[in-house]
Design an enzyme around this catalytic site. Structure first.
Site, PDB file in Angstrom:
ATOM      1  CG  HIS A   1       2.517  15.034 -24.082  1.00 38.45           C
ATOM      2  ND1 HIS A   1       3.272  16.174 -24.224  1.00 38.45           N
ATOM      3  CD2 HIS A   1       3.290  14.185 -23.351  1.00 38.45           C
ATOM      4  CE1 HIS A   1       4.428  16.026 -23.596  1.00 38.45           C
ATOM      5  NE2 HIS A   1       4.458  14.829 -23.062  1.00 38.45           N
TER       6      HIS A   1
ATOM      7  NE  ARG B   1       1.381  16.877 -13.433  1.00 37.13           N
ATOM      8  CZ  ARG B   1       1.950  16.086 -12.553  1.00 37.13           C
ATOM      9  NH1 ARG B   1       1.553  16.098 -11.308  1.00 37.13           N
ATOM     10  NH2 ARG B   1       2.941  15.282 -12.908  1.00 37.13           N
TER      11      ARG B   1
ATOM     12  CD  GLU C   1       8.316  15.550 -22.836  1.00 32.22           C
ATOM     13  OE1 GLU C   1       7.677  16.578 -22.533  1.00 32.22           O
ATOM     14  OE2 GLU C   1       7.777  14.437 -23.023  1.00 32.22           O
TER      15      GLU C   1
ATOM     16  CG  HIS D   1       0.232  10.091 -25.454  1.00 33.02           C
ATOM     17  ND1 HIS D   1      -0.435  10.478 -24.326  1.00 33.02           N
ATOM     18  CD2 HIS D   1       1.530  10.031 -25.103  1.00 33.02           C
ATOM     19  CE1 HIS D   1       0.433  10.651 -23.331  1.00 33.02           C
ATOM     20  NE2 HIS D   1       1.632  10.389 -23.782  1.00 33.02           N
TER      21      HIS D   1
ATOM     22  CG  HIS E   1       7.293  10.049 -24.672  1.00 26.43           C
ATOM     23  ND1 HIS E   1       5.913   9.943 -24.743  1.00 26.43           N
ATOM     24  CD2 HIS E   1       7.547  11.108 -23.870  1.00 26.43           C
ATOM     25  CE1 HIS E   1       5.380  10.908 -24.009  1.00 26.43           C
ATOM     26  NE2 HIS E   1       6.340  11.625 -23.462  1.00 26.43           N
TER      27      HIS E   1
ATOM     28  CD  GLU F   1      -3.162  16.545 -16.480  1.00 30.40           C
ATOM     29  OE1 GLU F   1      -2.047  16.054 -16.204  1.00 30.40           O
ATOM     30  OE2 GLU F   1      -3.768  16.302 -17.512  1.00 30.40           O
TER      31      GLU F   1
ATOM     32  CE  LYS G   1       6.165  17.265 -14.322  1.00 29.64           C
ATOM     33  NZ  LYS G   1       6.220  16.059 -15.105  1.00 29.64           N
TER      34      LYS G   1
ATOM     35  CG  ASN H   1      -0.793  16.358 -20.633  1.00 32.63           C
ATOM     36  OD1 ASN H   1       0.102  15.557 -20.405  1.00 32.63           O
ATOM     37  ND2 ASN H   1      -1.800  16.561 -19.809  1.00 32.63           N
TER      38      ASN H   1
ATOM     39  NE  ARG I   1      -4.201  -1.841   1.788  1.00 29.45           N
ATOM     40  CZ  ARG I   1      -4.277  -2.872   2.621  1.00 29.45           C
ATOM     41  NH1 ARG I   1      -3.465  -2.946   3.642  1.00 29.45           N
ATOM     42  NH2 ARG I   1      -5.182  -3.798   2.426  1.00 29.45           N
TER      43      ARG I   1
ATOM     44  CE  LYS J   1       0.134  13.870 -15.107  1.00 28.42           C
ATOM     45  NZ  LYS J   1      -0.140  14.354 -16.472  1.00 28.42           N
TER      46      LYS J   1
END
Ligand code: NAD
Ligand code: GLY
Length: 375
Positions: A257, A250, A193, A261, A275, A245, A235, A254, A129, A151
């Site tokens: 992206h 935030r 990036e 993606h 990527h 987000e 960031k 992206n 956990r 993330k």
């Protein structure tokens, strides 16, 4: 704060209340990791998760440093590459962690690029956990983006990063000297990036990159440190303002992206298009689409394309082995993006270099026509 600090390291903080953590940036931090991590530990036990390529370069100095700080340690070495970020490898990683005698007080140390950081971070978020973890990013992409902000994720058959958690590290150690062994193509992909921060929020940073990009790729220590620190500061501020987000802050990260993606999915999430390369092409497409909608000037769109071209990054569908005939499959992938709301596609689009906004319900017919006309 920690005790001794490498003379050249600079410190930033991600301000998240009791979950706040530091980012240290400078050369030589792998060799000093033990002394930086030890004060954060509940028990002096660490498990390092890395990949085979990174292990060959940096596992021995990291383990020596942990040993010198009196930290018991062992390592789990994963195969390198995006294919490792799947459910099967995640399951094996969890089994290996649980069979290795970890306890709730064990520190997981993620040593590697975004793949290692994402899967190891998700393992840290879920095993027992949740156990503490530290990021030691070794690619430029991971140093300017994925190691900061919490993330964590793996990919599934339905798409990229669709299973994961927001789970912050306790510390990020960015050893810029590790980039010396990074293949040039990976370095350039990570550079995309870095450019992203200039495009979404800091026109001066973009202008500086426009002038100094060669110094960054050539790993000039001062230029590299400035690029990494500026990116991480932005960031850190965005994550502090919008950790999960839930607002637009935030989501701006992206930028490039949603296109990116879709491009990665269409090219098979592999070596065909890394990527960061997909993000570069996605940013070029976002500027061109915004210019076509009259939202940004054609001059800015051209400047961005020229900058990415000069960095050796792809800016056309053709450079990714695709063409306008991929418009429908690309749109289908975009429709599965995590940012989809009530079926509408969300795009991050520029207003100018240095300012971006979130467009919900992008005009799909215009988008299809735009993509179909791309070469
Ligand atoms: P990666 O982790 O696959 O690393 C690229 C390659 O470089 C690998 O083969 C690796 O073994 C090798 N490598 C790493 N460091 C090296 C070094 N110092 N010297 C020599 N070789 C080295 O790829 P990446 O580009 O770092 O990360 C991409 C991943 O990051 C994607 O899965 C993406 O989804 C994820 N990502 C996550 C976030 C986030 O916020 N969590 C943000 C951006 C990207
Ligand atoms: N890389 C996007 C984010 O961290 O939010």
């Amino acid at each position: 704060m920690t005790g001794k600090q490498p003379a050249a390291a600079q410190r930033l903080t991600v301000a998240l209340g009791e979950r706040s953590y530091d980012i240290l940036v400078g050369p030589g931090l792998v060799a000093r990791a033990g002394e930086e991590i030890a004060p954060l530990m509940r028990r002096r036990q660490a498990v390092v998760v890395t990949d085979a390529t990174v292990a060959a370069h940096y596992l021995a100095p990291l383990e020596a440093s942990l040993g010198a700080a009196g930290i018991a340690h062992h390592a789990i070495v994963l195969p390198p590459g995006e294919a490792t970020k799947d459910l099967a490898h995640f399951g094996r990683l969890i089994d290996d962690l649980l069979s290795s005698g970890i306890e709730r007080g064990t520190m997981l140390v993620a040593l590697g690029g975004g793949v290692v950081g994402d899967i190891a971070g998700f393992a840290a978020a879920t095993v027992l956990r949740g156990i503490d973890f530290v990021q030691i990013p070794t690619t430029l992409l991971a140093q300017v983006d994925s190691s900061v902000g919490g993330k964590t994720a793996i990919n599934t058959a339905a798409g990229k990063n669709l299973v994961g958690a927001f789970y912050q590290p306790r510390l990020v150690l960015i050893d810029t000297a590790t980039l010396a062994t990074l293949p040039r193509r990976e370095l350039r992909a990570g550079y995309a990036e870095t450019v992203k921060y200039g495009l979404i929020a800091d026109a001066d940073f973009f202008s500086w990159l426009d002038a100094e990009n060669r110094a960054v790729y050539d790993l000039d220590a001062a230029a590299l440190t400035r690029a990494v620190i500026t990116s991480c500061r932005m960031k850190a501020d965005i994550v502090a303002a919008d950790e999960r987000e839930t607002g637009d802050a935030r989501a701006l990260l992206n930028f490039g992206h949603t296109f990116g993606h879709a491009l990665e999915a269409e090219t098979g999430f592999g070596d065909a298009l890394l990527h960061g390369e997909a993000v570069a092409l996605g940013m070029a497409l976002a500027f061109d689409f915004a210019a076509e909608l009259g939202l940004v000037s054609a001059v800015d769109a051209r400047r961005v394309r020229d900058h990415l071209d000069a960095a050796g990054l792809p800016t056309t569908l053709g450079a990714a082995g695709l063409s306008g005939t991929a418009a429908d499959p690309l749109l289908a992938h975009m429709g599965k993006d995590k940012k989809v709301r009530d079926g509408g596609i969300t795009l991050i689009l520029p207003r100018r270099i240095g300012e971006a906004f979130v467009m919900r319900d992008a005009p799909v017919a215009r988008l299809r026509a735009f993509l179909a006309a791309c070469d």
